[in-house]
Scaffold this active site. Structure first.
Site: not given
Length: 271
Positions: A68, A132
């Site tokens: 992010y 992820h």
């Protein structure tokens, strides 16, 4: 409206989470994201105010990731003195560099990533770490990442771990060996329901991503928020839905809607 009295267990992790979590991709990255419109990254003052509002509204779950952008680095200083107020969830496996994602599920990179997140977030433990996925869920799970996370959990650096995947097979496999799965579950996409069913049957935690289809559901119907969250919380396995907003008004609307839904259900159960 507040969610403070509506916190619930995240499976059998021992963590108590608010039914809405604040996703923080929008404070660190605005490249390569799938929202209906573009946005500028908020400044530190805006992020500080957003975090204060989230706490006021009874939200205690923060979701971040190395992928992010600068999210972790920005959150660390802004959360100083508040560690006990938050359940911190971050991720391993994906790096986002120069506008491109790359994936590494090795034990060495997993440990490096966790230690870097600890430094960035100014903490000595992480409540939850998710893998992820690259989209090839089973291949990622066959790598070294889960054993490495289990070792980090034994060392006390993380309290729980799990998987943010894209397939039913990956989600179920991840729950067999881990504590939690993050799944896509919304009015448009319900293919991962078997993962939720497995979690409900085995006491595992479920976090929902894209609960409003990255904002697209908000463009549909007469009351899309209520319809969307009614579906999300219709499944008993769901502990929390991650909402990635930087708009204070939207955050309040989401909290009011979810609090109303859950309070009505609680009242109905009591009757």
């Amino acid at each position: 409206m507040t969610l403070a009295h509506l916190h619930r267990p995240l499976g059998n992790t021992g963590l108590q989470v608010s039914p809405l979590g604040l996703g923080t991709v929008k404070i660190g990255r605005n490249q390569g994201v799938k929202y209906p419109s573009g946005f500028d990254l908020p400044d530190d003052g805006q992020v500080r105010d957003l975090l204060a509002l989230a706490r006021e509204l009874g939200i205690n779950l923060l979701d971040t990731a190395p992928a992010y952008g600068t999210s972790e680095e920005r959150l660390g200083p802004l959360l100083q003195g508040q560690r006990q107020d938050w359940v911190l969830c971050t991720k391993v496996g994906e790096e986002f560099v120069d506008g491109q994602s790359r994936f590494d599920f090795s034990a060495a990179h997993t440990r490096f990533s966790v230690q870097r997140s600890l430094q960035r977030l100014h903490t000595d433990y992480l409540d939850l770490v998710l893998v992820h996925s690259s989209g090839d869920d089973l291949t990622a799970l066959e790598d070294e990442v889960y054993p490495a996370l289990q070792q980090l959990k034994q060392e006390g650096l993380i309290r729980a771990f799990g998987f943010s995947g894209k397939t039913v097979a990956g989600g179920v496999q991840a729950l067999r060996d881990g504590d939690c799965a993050m799944v896509t579950w919304n009015l448009r996409e319900q293919a991962e329901r078997p993962v939720l069913d497995y979690a409900a049957d085995h006491g595992k935690g479920i976090l929902v991503k894209k609960a409003l289809a990255s904002g697209h559901i908000c463009l549909e119907g007469e009351d899309p928020l209520t319809a969307g969250f009614e579906l999300v919380f219709s499944h008993p396995a769901v502990s929390s839905a991650i909402i990635g907003t930087i708009n204070p008004l939207h955050l309040r609307q989401n909290v009011t809607t979810v609090a109303g839904i859950l309070e009505r259900r609680t009242a109905g159960t009591a009757d």
